[in-house]
Write an enzyme that holds these catalytic residues in place. Structure first.
Site, short mmCIF file in Angstrom:
data_model
loop_
_atom_site.label_atom_id
_atom_site.label_comp_id
_atom_site.label_asym_id
_atom_site.label_seq_id
_atom_site.Cartn_x
_atom_site.Cartn_y
_atom_site.Cartn_z
N GLU A 131 -9.16 34.29 2.34
CA GLU A 131 -9.17 33.02 1.92
C GLU A 131 -9.50 33.10 0.55
OE1 GLU A 131 -9.00 29.48 0.57
OE2 GLU A 131 -8.46 29.83 2.75
N CYS A 189 0.74 -1.31 0.00
CA CYS A 189 -0.13 -0.02 0.01
C CYS A 189 0.73 1.22 0.19
CB CYS A 189 -0.96 -0.05 1.16
SG CYS A 189 -1.96 1.41 1.53
N ASN A 228 -10.30 27.53 10.92
CA ASN A 228 -9.58 26.67 12.05
C ASN A 228 -8.59 27.18 13.09
OD1 ASN A 228 -8.94 23.90 12.93
ND2 ASN A 228 -6.84 24.20 12.30
N CYS A 234 3.05 22.82 5.39
CA CYS A 234 2.83 21.36 5.01
C CYS A 234 3.96 21.03 3.93
CB CYS A 234 1.64 21.06 4.63
SG CYS A 234 0.88 22.05 3.00
N CYS A 286 1.43 4.41 3.75
CA CYS A 286 2.46 4.40 4.81
C CYS A 286 3.93 4.09 4.45
CB CYS A 286 2.19 3.62 5.88
SG CYS A 286 0.96 4.03 7.00
#
Length: 432
Positions: free
Chosen positions: A315, A87, A299, A389, A90
């Site tokens: 935004e 997979c 958030n 990120c 991970c």
């Protein structure tokens, strides 16, 4: 008479070499040295020796495949998932969580030229509250595949369990599979998405052909028996609520409603800690004006508004701006306003920016915020928190702030996605 012979096909034998791994990159690949350059080897950990075959040889680096592992690192773990290694979800279940965090922190520190002050983490298993599973009907066997994509392939790994999903979603997998397999229209399913919200589970089914009445009735019965909210997606831009209520989640004591298509952080535990740490780093005072860029549906914006005099959330997606306004109303916050703007343009010229801001928070997508940095600098905030990120774009954008007289005061690695190659972080900048 001349006789011609076809040339024999040349057989290349790849040489097996023995190497010792001395590092782990943030993607979970072992790193050794060979012929003066880095050799990346998936499956080997620091302190492990192995017989490997070079599969790619570039000027600056090479890649290799393990033929035989000769010893085990003390930080090697037995993967919990039977699909690990096949997979694509991970990459690091074979490494201890401590090793994963150290390797990611070291990579972040090298990029930022700054020590990582802390790792913000939560439970490393059962953390993922959202999953999209691909669906594919196999005519020969008349079976429905349901799972994630293989590493480096579009093929589907049929998933029966997934230990990084929150327990409620993992337990639901076999029952979702049984339900979808029983439907007549299962040849025309694209994917199913499961989300664990604060008020229960929701399920979105993407189907490319209309569902007949029998299938719709079966889905409704399934949603009632499982106590989940069900949405149908006949097209990528259409969402039809079938049963249940609008989902919501908690952020620092506030309730945020969202659409199944809206972005939410998949790791609830780390999200809560991240928001709390951002509030702490910014040191919000009762008279502060705060700007939240790339604010999504609030958030960070709404928790900021519980402490500051006023908060502006900006935004680029109109639907998220409306959702932010709705969430502000639902939580009784009257000192926060949301605006839809192109963040590549000069936001300092907007009416809402005329009085300036004391503190700024930004949480951009992977592309970073290169076009925004010069406008942030013009606003001259005392403190800036950048949530990232993508460490590469974070390092690039940080240079603009450092060159403008800001200093890094704190750097944290966010372990948002344990056992994967994703590296998230947050930085506190302060104006000298």
């Amino acid at each position: 008479m001349a006789q011609f012979y076809s040339a024999k096909r040349r057989v290349t034998t790849r040489q097996i070499i023995t190497v010792t791994v001395n590092d782990l990159d943030p993607f979970g690949q072992g790193v050794a040295r060979h012929n003066g350059k880095a050799l990346f080897i998936p499956g080997l950990l620091p302190q492990e020796k192995g017989d490997v075959v070079i599969t790619e040889d570039k000027k600056q680096f090479a890649r290799a495949q393990v033929k035989r592992r000769l010893n085990d690192s003390p930080e090697r773990e037995t993967p919990r998932c039977p699909h690990f290694g096949v997979c694509g979800g991970c990459q690091q279940q074979h490494a201890s969580v401590a090793l994963q965090q150290r390797s990611k922190s070291a990579a972040l520190s090298r990029l930022m030229k700054c020590d990582v002050a802390e790792v913000i983490a939560d439970t490393p298993w059962g953390y993922r509250r959202r999953a999209r599973l691909s669906l594919n009907y196999l005519p020969k066997t008349q079976q429905l595949q349901m799972g994630f994509r293989k590493a480096g392939s579009s093929d589907i790994v049929d998933v029966r369990q997934c230990p990084i999903l929150v327990p409620q979603l993992e337990a639901l997998l076999p029952r979702v599979r049984a339900c979808l397999e029983s439907l007549q229209g299962n040849r025309h399913f694209g994917h199913v998405e499961l989300v664990q919200a604060g008020n229960g589970t929701l399920m979105v089914l993407r189907h490319t052909a209309p569902l007949n009445a029998t299938d719709r009735e079966k889905l409704e019965r399934f949603s009632h028996s499982e106590g989940l909210s069900l949405f149908l997606a006949p097209q990528s831009d259409i969402l039809e609520p079938l049963t249940g209520e609008a989902p919501w989640y908690d952020s620092n004591g506030l309730r945020l409603t969202f659409s199944p298509r809206d972005f939410i952080q998949v790791n609830e535990g780390v999200n809560q800690k991240m928001v709390a740490r951002a509030l702490e780093w910014l040191d919000i005072q009762p008279d502060d004006r705060v700007l939240d860029l790339f604010c999504g549906m609030g958030n960070f914006t709404l928790p900021l508004a519980t402490r500051a005099a006023s908060v502006v959330g900006v935004e680029g997606v109109p639907a998220l701006v409306e959702k932010g306004r709705e969430n502000a109303r639902r939580n009784g916050l009257q000192n926060v306003t949301f605006f839809h703007e192109n963040l590549e343009e000069d936001v300092t010229k907007q009416q809402w920016a005329k009085n300036g801001f004391d503190k700024i928070l930004l949480d951009p997508a992977r592309a970073g915020a290169a076009g925004v940095m010069k406008h942030i600098i013009k606003l001259k905030p005392i403190r800036i928190v950048y949530v990232s990120c993508n460490p590469a774009t974070l390092a690039r954008d940080s240079d603009a702030l450092l060159n403008a007289g800001y200093q890094i005061q704190r750097l944290a690695m966010l372990d948002m996605f344990p056992h994967t190659g994703h590296l998230e972080s947050m930085v506190l900048f302060e104006r000298l």
